[in-house]
Enzyme design. Structure first.
Site, PDB file in Angstrom:
ATOM      1  N   ASP A  92      32.445  76.160  54.646  1.00  0.00           N
ATOM      2  CA  ASP A  92      33.524  76.895  53.995  1.00  0.00           C
ATOM      3  C   ASP A  92      34.681  77.178  54.945  1.00  0.00           C
ATOM      4  OD1 ASP A  92      34.142  78.741  51.444  1.00  0.00           O
ATOM      5  OD2 ASP A  92      34.729  79.817  53.248  1.00  0.00           O
ATOM      6  N   HIS A 137      35.625  78.553  49.203  1.00  0.00           N
ATOM      7  CA  HIS A 137      35.473  77.128  48.914  1.00  0.00           C
ATOM      8  C   HIS A 137      34.051  76.769  48.515  1.00  0.00           C
ATOM      9  CE1 HIS A 137      39.317  77.169  51.019  1.00  0.00           C
ATOM     10  NE2 HIS A 137      39.539  75.953  50.577  1.00  0.00           N
ATOM     11  N   ASP A 138      33.056  77.429  49.099  1.00  0.00           N
ATOM     12  CA  ASP A 138      31.670  77.187  48.689  1.00  0.00           C
ATOM     13  C   ASP A 138      31.473  77.518  47.213  1.00  0.00           C
ATOM     14  OD1 ASP A 138      30.361  76.151  50.938  1.00  0.00           O
ATOM     15  OD2 ASP A 138      30.079  78.123  51.811  1.00  0.00           O
ATOM     16  N   ILE A 139      31.926  78.688  46.818  1.00  0.00           N
ATOM     17  CA  ILE A 139      31.771  79.094  45.420  1.00  0.00           C
ATOM     18  C   ILE A 139      32.638  78.221  44.517  1.00  0.00           C
ATOM     19  CG2 ILE A 139      32.102  80.958  43.760  1.00  0.00           C
ATOM     20  CD1 ILE A 139      29.703  81.357  45.597  1.00  0.00           C
TER      21      ILE A 139
END
Length: 393
Positions: A137, A165-167
């Site tokens: 991320d 960004h991960d989510i």
């Protein structure tokens, strides 16, 4: 009845970007089988711990069954392919090239199940000059410019303090999987989904990108200011801050007349239009705060509510989790974990009248369901014990 009853998902992911996606699929009824290496998902080693169980892991791995498999062994790979035959979706977030080196890439898997929906999540995607790099991320935040936007000019870069960004990649994977699944149910074929943290993060800032494409404006650090509307930010009060969302002309005029009792501001040429107010945003902030700092936040929230203008306080994180609105929306659930005992999770944000999300079980312990899953495949107790001795499971 859950909307995804009957969907079988193989989850070969770890950390956050993949597990969050597969958790959401599980929340809506999918049978999610989490395939872990023998020592388990690396996130299991992240603190804080409750009775040696990782709280971060438990937060995003509910509604899953766990089987441990040594995918570097032929027997382990053989078991995986048997699971593939009965699955609709496979999700992995290996670094590009790893799945192929293990012999479990899309081309290999589709030979076993041509209808599989195979979703790969990676930092940069499967193509492009950065495709072989590992991606987390924080790297995506740097590459997409968000750390720069979030940093005071000339100062050190500032990371957005959540895994944006991960989510974002998890949600991109989720809607891609659902679209592919609907396509398959309508008679279409399986397909390959290539999801990137960088792509997903950029897709969440369309307005900022549009402004740059039109006039070359690069977003700047603005605190809570909005570069397209004003007043639309947090302002200092006597005891804290209040968020004001008077973003259009009608709300601006109501703000001047009914909240701060400054009707002359409406005629001020510096603040005549939204564009004018944005052009003079620092000056507007200064004069608004000269008024708002005479009363507490609660006073101004009541005034904003009475005028029909969106407004509210800035909660600390612990206050947010205790907020009456959050409680009323059932956003916190309590689960009974076999080792950790009673734990709390954030509930599903999707509120659906017909097929609501259902949290059926807590995150599994490492390999908790290995024996059950192998038994479902027809293996005997002695065969399972032999696999354990050989370190296949």
């Amino acid at each position: 009845m859950s909307s995804l009853n009957g969907m079988r998902v193989l989850d070969l992911t770890q950390y956050l970007s993949g597990p969050y996606c597969t958790m959401l699929l599980g929340d809506f009824g999918a049978d999610v089988v989490k395939v872990e290496k023998l020592q388990g998902d690396d996130q299991r080693r992240l603190s804080p711990f409750v009775n040696d169980e990782s709280a971060p892991f438990m937060a995003i791995n509910r509604n899953k069954r766990s089987i441990t498999l040594n995918l570097k062994s032929e027997q382990g790979k053989s078991i995986l392919f048997e699971l593939v035959q009965k699955s609709d979706v496979l999700v992995e977030n290996f670094r590009p090239g790893i799945a192929k080196s293990l012999g479990i890439d899309y081309e290999a898997v589709r030979q076993v199940n041509p209808g599989i929906i195979y979703c790969s999540i990676s930092g940069y995607g499967q193509t492009g000059p950065c495709r072989t790099k590992g991606g987390f991320d924080i790297l995506a935040q740097g590459m997409t410019g968000l750390m720069d936007v979030n940093s005071p000019s000339g100062d050190r870069p500032v990371k957005i303090p959540v895994s944006f960004h991960d989510i974002g990649a998890s949600l991109t994977a989720l809607y891609s999987i659902l679209c592919a699944y609907i396509h398959k149910l309508q008679g279409g074929a399986g397909q390959y989904l290539d999801i990137s943290l960088v792509d997903s993060g950029l897709s969440l800032v369309p307005v900022e990108a549009a402004a740059y494409f039109v006039n070359g404006v690069v977003p700047k650090v603005a605190g809570t200011q909005n570069l397209l509307a004003a007043p639309y930010q947090a302002y200092k009060t006597r005891d804290g801050y209040v968020v004001v969302g008077a973003s259009n002309q009608k709300l601006w005029e109501k703000f001047c007349k009914q909240v701060v009792d400054r009707p002359t501001w409406i005629e001020d040429t510096r603040f005549a239009t939204v564009s004018d107010r944005v052009a003079h945003i620092d000056e507007l902030e200064r004069i608004i705060e000269l008024v708002l700092t005479h009363e507490d936040t609660g006073y101004w929230v009541e005034k904003l509510d009475a005028a029909g203008i969106p407004g509210g306080p800035i909660n600390t994180f612990d206050q947010a989790l205790r907020d009456p609105q959050v409680i009323a929306r059932d956003m916190i659930v309590e689960l009974e974990h076999p080792r950790a005992g009673k734990i709390k999770n954030l509930a599903s944000a999707a509120k659906m009248s017909g097929t609501p999300a259902q949290i059926r079980m807590p995150a599994p312990t490492v390999g908790q369901h290995t024996v059950d899953i192998l038994s479902e495949m027809g293996l005997t107790t002695s065969e399972v014990e032999a696999l354990k001795r050989d370190k296949v499971v």
